[in-house]
Write a protein that holds these residues in place. Structure first.
Motif, PDB file in Angstrom:
ATOM      1  N   ALA A 101      -0.445  25.031   4.034  1.00 40.29           N
ATOM      2  CA  ALA A 101      -1.296  25.884   3.072  1.00 40.29           C
ATOM      3  C   ALA A 101      -0.554  25.702   1.515  1.00 40.29           C
ATOM      4  CB  ALA A 101      -0.910  27.227   3.279  1.00 40.29           C
ATOM      5  N   LEU A 102       0.126  24.967   1.306  1.00 38.16           N
ATOM      6  CA  LEU A 102       0.673  24.904   0.081  1.00 38.16           C
ATOM      7  C   LEU A 102      -0.226  24.103  -0.791  1.00 38.16           C
ATOM      8  CD1 LEU A 102       4.632  23.616   0.423  1.00 38.16           C
ATOM      9  CD2 LEU A 102       3.660  25.873  -0.863  1.00 38.16           C
ATOM     10  N   PRO A 103      -0.294  24.294  -2.306  1.00 39.27           N
ATOM     11  CA  PRO A 103      -1.442  23.567  -3.174  1.00 39.27           C
ATOM     12  C   PRO A 103      -1.221  22.084  -3.164  1.00 39.27           C
ATOM     13  CG  PRO A 103       0.048  24.987  -4.466  1.00 39.27           C
ATOM     14  CD  PRO A 103       0.512  25.246  -3.075  1.00 39.27           C
ATOM     15  N   ALA A 104      -2.257  21.550  -3.118  1.00 33.43           N
ATOM     16  CA  ALA A 104      -2.360  19.963  -3.094  1.00 33.43           C
ATOM     17  C   ALA A 104      -1.658  19.400  -4.172  1.00 33.43           C
ATOM     18  CB  ALA A 104      -4.054  19.559  -3.476  1.00 33.43           C
ATOM     19  N   TRP A 105      -1.432  19.856  -5.434  1.00 32.33           N
ATOM     20  CA  TRP A 105      -0.760  19.190  -6.256  1.00 32.33           C
ATOM     21  C   TRP A 105       0.779  18.841  -6.007  1.00 32.33           C
ATOM     22  CZ3 TRP A 105       3.271  21.188  -9.186  1.00 32.33           C
ATOM     23  CH2 TRP A 105       3.683  22.535  -9.157  1.00 32.33           C
ATOM     24  N   LEU A 106       1.274  19.787  -5.194  1.00 30.82           N
ATOM     25  CA  LEU A 106       2.820  19.738  -4.772  1.00 30.82           C
ATOM     26  C   LEU A 106       2.928  18.455  -3.864  1.00 30.82           C
ATOM     27  CD1 LEU A 106       3.568  23.319  -3.975  1.00 30.82           C
ATOM     28  CD2 LEU A 106       4.558  21.927  -5.602  1.00 30.82           C
ATOM     29  N   PHE A 107       1.793  17.991  -3.304  1.00 26.99           N
ATOM     30  CA  PHE A 107       1.837  16.744  -2.460  1.00 26.99           C
ATOM     31  C   PHE A 107       1.504  15.412  -2.985  1.00 26.99           C
ATOM     32  CE2 PHE A 107       1.836  20.162   0.708  1.00 26.99           C
ATOM     33  CZ  PHE A 107       2.860  19.863   1.381  1.00 26.99           C
ATOM     34  N   LEU A 108       0.273  15.842  -4.153  1.00 28.93           N
ATOM     35  CA  LEU A 108      -0.330  14.626  -4.657  1.00 28.93           C
ATOM     36  C   LEU A 108       0.226  14.559  -6.083  1.00 28.93           C
ATOM     37  CD1 LEU A 108      -3.973  15.176  -3.487  1.00 28.93           C
ATOM     38  CD2 LEU A 108      -1.755  13.851  -2.445  1.00 28.93           C
ATOM     39  N   GLY A 109       1.164  15.281  -6.700  1.00 29.27           N
ATOM     40  CA  GLY A 109       1.376  15.262  -8.106  1.00 29.27           C
ATOM     41  C   GLY A 109       0.459  15.730  -8.999  1.00 29.27           C
ATOM     42  N   PRO A 110       0.947  16.107 -10.424  1.00 30.42           N
ATOM     43  CA  PRO A 110      -0.153  16.701 -11.173  1.00 30.42           C
ATOM     44  C   PRO A 110      -1.131  15.874 -11.921  1.00 30.42           C
ATOM     45  CG  PRO A 110       2.219  16.187 -12.199  1.00 30.42           C
ATOM     46  CD  PRO A 110       2.268  15.987 -10.672  1.00 30.42           C
ATOM     47  N   ASP A 111      -1.023  14.442 -11.710  1.00 27.77           N
ATOM     48  CA  ASP A 111      -1.990  13.746 -12.296  1.00 27.77           C
ATOM     49  C   ASP A 111      -2.486  12.684 -11.328  1.00 27.77           C
ATOM     50  OD1 ASP A 111      -3.224  12.055 -14.114  1.00 27.77           O
ATOM     51  OD2 ASP A 111      -1.467  11.296 -15.049  1.00 27.77           O
ATOM     52  N   LEU A 112      -3.643  13.118 -11.063  1.00 25.27           N
ATOM     53  CA  LEU A 112      -4.328  12.214 -10.032  1.00 25.27           C
ATOM     54  C   LEU A 112      -4.732  10.976 -10.554  1.00 25.27           C
ATOM     55  CD1 LEU A 112      -6.836  14.940  -8.364  1.00 25.27           C
ATOM     56  CD2 LEU A 112      -4.729  13.791  -7.349  1.00 25.27           C
ATOM     57  N   GLY A 113      -4.688  10.791 -11.991  1.00 23.74           N
ATOM     58  CA  GLY A 113      -5.006   9.561 -12.562  1.00 23.74           C
ATOM     59  C   GLY A 113      -3.810   8.304 -12.149  1.00 23.74           C
ATOM     60  N   ARG A 114      -2.967   8.602 -11.496  1.00 27.19           N
ATOM     61  CA  ARG A 114      -1.920   7.792 -10.992  1.00 27.19           C
ATOM     62  C   ARG A 114      -2.577   6.978  -9.738  1.00 27.19           C
ATOM     63  NH1 ARG A 114       3.421   9.689 -12.319  1.00 27.19           N
ATOM     64  NH2 ARG A 114       3.530  11.936 -13.411  1.00 27.19           N
ATOM     65  N   TYR A 115      -3.456   7.404  -9.216  1.00 27.66           N
ATOM     66  CA  TYR A 115      -4.000   6.954  -8.125  1.00 27.66           C
ATOM     67  C   TYR A 115      -4.941   5.715  -8.288  1.00 27.66           C
ATOM     68  CZ  TYR A 115      -1.737  10.216  -5.404  1.00 27.66           C
ATOM     69  OH  TYR A 115      -0.461  11.278  -4.899  1.00 27.66           O
ATOM     70  N   ASP A 116      -4.970   4.487  -7.497  1.00 26.31           N
ATOM     71  CA  ASP A 116      -6.077   3.463  -7.837  1.00 26.31           C
ATOM     72  C   ASP A 116      -7.226   3.967  -6.902  1.00 26.31           C
ATOM     73  OD1 ASP A 116      -4.310   1.519  -8.891  1.00 26.31           O
ATOM     74  OD2 ASP A 116      -3.237   1.704  -7.239  1.00 26.31           O
ATOM     75  N   ARG A 117      -7.021   4.805  -5.837  1.00 26.06           N
ATOM     76  CA  ARG A 117      -8.333   5.250  -5.135  1.00 26.06           C
ATOM     77  C   ARG A 117      -8.044   6.495  -4.625  1.00 26.06           C
ATOM     78  NH1 ARG A 117     -12.917   5.878  -3.607  1.00 26.06           N
ATOM     79  NH2 ARG A 117     -14.340   4.683  -2.386  1.00 26.06           N
ATOM     80  N   ILE A 118      -8.942   7.462  -4.847  1.00 24.30           N
ATOM     81  CA  ILE A 118      -8.979   8.817  -4.112  1.00 24.30           C
ATOM     82  C   ILE A 118     -10.203   9.229  -3.248  1.00 24.30           C
ATOM     83  CG2 ILE A 118      -8.991  11.216  -4.518  1.00 24.30           C
ATOM     84  CD1 ILE A 118      -7.562  10.537  -7.442  1.00 24.30           C
ATOM     85  N   TYR A 119      -9.959   9.356  -2.112  1.00 27.96           N
ATOM     86  CA  TYR A 119     -11.122   9.469  -1.166  1.00 27.96           C
ATOM     87  C   TYR A 119     -11.095  10.934  -0.759  1.00 27.96           C
ATOM     88  CZ  TYR A 119     -10.389   4.537  -0.008  1.00 27.96           C
ATOM     89  OH  TYR A 119     -10.261   3.054  -0.009  1.00 27.96           O
ATOM     90  N   ILE A 145       0.927  -1.245   0.005  1.00 26.02           N
ATOM     91  CA  ILE A 145       0.031   0.097  -0.125  1.00 26.02           C
ATOM     92  C   ILE A 145       0.819   1.239  -0.025  1.00 26.02           C
ATOM     93  CG2 ILE A 145      -1.552   1.281   1.413  1.00 26.02           C
ATOM     94  CD1 ILE A 145      -2.760  -1.349   2.360  1.00 26.02           C
ATOM     95  N   ALA A 146       0.618   2.155  -0.757  1.00 25.27           N
ATOM     96  CA  ALA A 146       1.439   3.481  -0.912  1.00 25.27           C
ATOM     97  C   ALA A 146       0.369   4.667  -0.813  1.00 25.27           C
ATOM     98  CB  ALA A 146       2.395   3.642  -2.161  1.00 25.27           C
ATOM     99  N   TYR A 147       0.768   5.363   0.046  1.00 26.65           N
ATOM    100  CA  TYR A 147       0.065   6.763   0.198  1.00 26.65           C
ATOM    101  C   TYR A 147       0.520   7.881   0.197  1.00 26.65           C
ATOM    102  CZ  TYR A 147      -2.369   9.851   3.535  1.00 26.65           C
ATOM    103  OH  TYR A 147      -2.893  11.117   4.290  1.00 26.65           O
ATOM    104  N   MET A 148       0.043   9.142  -0.360  1.00 21.20           N
ATOM    105  CA  MET A 148       0.675  10.253  -0.421  1.00 21.20           C
ATOM    106  C   MET A 148      -0.277  11.055   0.385  1.00 21.20           C
ATOM    107  SD  MET A 148       3.503  10.358  -1.894  1.00 21.20           S
ATOM    108  CE  MET A 148       3.740  12.066  -1.910  1.00 21.20           C
ATOM    109  N   ALA A 149       0.363  11.602   1.360  1.00 21.65           N
ATOM    110  CA  ALA A 149      -0.418  12.599   2.374  1.00 21.65           C
ATOM    111  C   ALA A 149      -0.553  14.124   1.999  1.00 21.65           C
ATOM    112  CB  ALA A 149       0.153  12.385   3.838  1.00 21.65           C
ATOM    113  N   LEU A 150      -1.981  14.532   2.214  1.00 14.60           N
ATOM    114  CA  LEU A 150      -2.172  15.850   1.900  1.00 14.60           C
ATOM    115  C   LEU A 150      -2.282  16.480   3.349  1.00 14.60           C
ATOM    116  CD1 LEU A 150      -2.406  18.312   0.073  1.00 14.60           C
ATOM    117  CD2 LEU A 150      -4.845  17.739  -0.003  1.00 14.60           C
ATOM    118  N   PRO A 151      -1.301  17.751   3.526  1.00 14.86           N
ATOM    119  CA  PRO A 151      -1.673  18.307   4.977  1.00 14.86           C
ATOM    120  C   PRO A 151      -2.986  19.005   5.127  1.00 14.86           C
ATOM    121  CG  PRO A 151       0.566  18.869   4.363  1.00 14.86           C
ATOM    122  CD  PRO A 151      -0.182  18.013   3.054  1.00 14.86           C
ATOM    123  N   LYS A 152      -3.579  18.860   6.120  1.00 13.53           N
ATOM    124  CA  LYS A 152      -4.879  19.140   6.662  1.00 13.53           C
ATOM    125  C   LYS A 152      -6.165  18.522   5.896  1.00 13.53           C
ATOM    126  CE  LYS A 152      -5.183  21.438   9.126  1.00 13.53           C
ATOM    127  NZ  LYS A 152      -5.351  20.990  10.487  1.00 13.53           N
TER     128      LYS A 152
END
Length: 232
Positions: A134-152, A10-17
């Motif tokens: 407060a940094l934008p989400a894409w800096l933590f999650l990457g430019p392409d959300l299609g890379r993820y198997d599941r987004i909650y 399992i691999a998780y990329m965390a987004l603050p807040k």
């Protein structure tokens, strides 16, 4: 840094807040490599020391091809408002900011919400704790959300717990780990503050357009390129 549970791939990329304390606490329940402090009750910082939150790096992410990869997103406005209610009011982190304490920048340590958001750029530049959250989400999650198997969404954390338990065969308890004690809404803010937030969050709502409607109206531009599809 990718937060990885090797035993279950399992691999998780965390987004603050965005529920990251809650998610990290849940992952620790199924991770046999998670080492918790002895003779001490875990707190919020326990999970962040165990699984540090780092910005997205493509070369690190590629190492987890074939793993179950997921992330959690939050409404951009609610996420930013919680920076104020939790980090500024609840934890009083600006009192630890050396730039402000030593007078290097002329900003109050206990700003009201209108002053804080109208001067957000200054607080981001002055205080690393504010910048990180407060940094934008894409800096933590990457430019392409299609890379993820599941987004909650953060509203789906209970479902995340159920699916994590199903995937790992281990019991999982979801508990809100870092709530804000103060409530703040757009209606509580001055018109000039709402305008500042609209401009600041425009690209963020573009990035998360498939998940959240922009409360300020149609977006004007995108934060980055790449699809933002949701993979169920």
């Amino acid at each position: 840094m990718v937060i990885a549970v090797k035993a279950h791939r399992i691999a998780y990329m965390a987004l603050p807040k965005a529920g990251c304390s809650t998610v990290k606490a849940a992952l620790a329940q199924v991770d046999p490599d998670a080492t918790l402090p002895e003779n001490a009750r875990p707190d919020v910082m326990t999970w962040h020391r165990l699984y540090p939150t780092m910005r997205f790096r493509p070369h690190r992410w590629q190492a987890y091809d074939g793993w179950w990869r997921f992330c959690v997103v939050r409404d951009p406005l609610r996420r930013l408002l919680s920076v104020y209610t939790n980090r500024v009011v609840g934890l009083r982190e600006l009192h630890n900011c050396r730039n402000i304490r030593r007078g290097r920048v002329d900003l109050p340590m206990d700003p009201d919400p209108d002053f804080f958001f109208q001067n957000l750029r200054g607080y981001i530049d002055a205080a690393s704790a504010i910048k990180h959250h407060a940094l934008p989400a894409w800096l933590f999650l990457g430019p392409d959300l299609g890379r993820y198997d599941r987004i909650y969404r953060t509203s789906e954390l209970a479902r995340f717990g159920e699916e994590l338990a199903e995937r790992t065969g281990a019991p999982v308890t979801i508990a809100r780990e870092n709530p804000s004690g103060m409530r703040l809404s757009l209606d509580d803010l001055a018109p000039a503050t709402r305008t500042a937030l609209r401009d600041h969050l425009d690209a963020e709502y573009g990035y998360l357009a498939e998940f959240y409607e922009n409360p300020f109206g149609p977006r004007q531009h995108r934060a980055c390129t790449g699809p933002t599809r949701r993979v169920s």
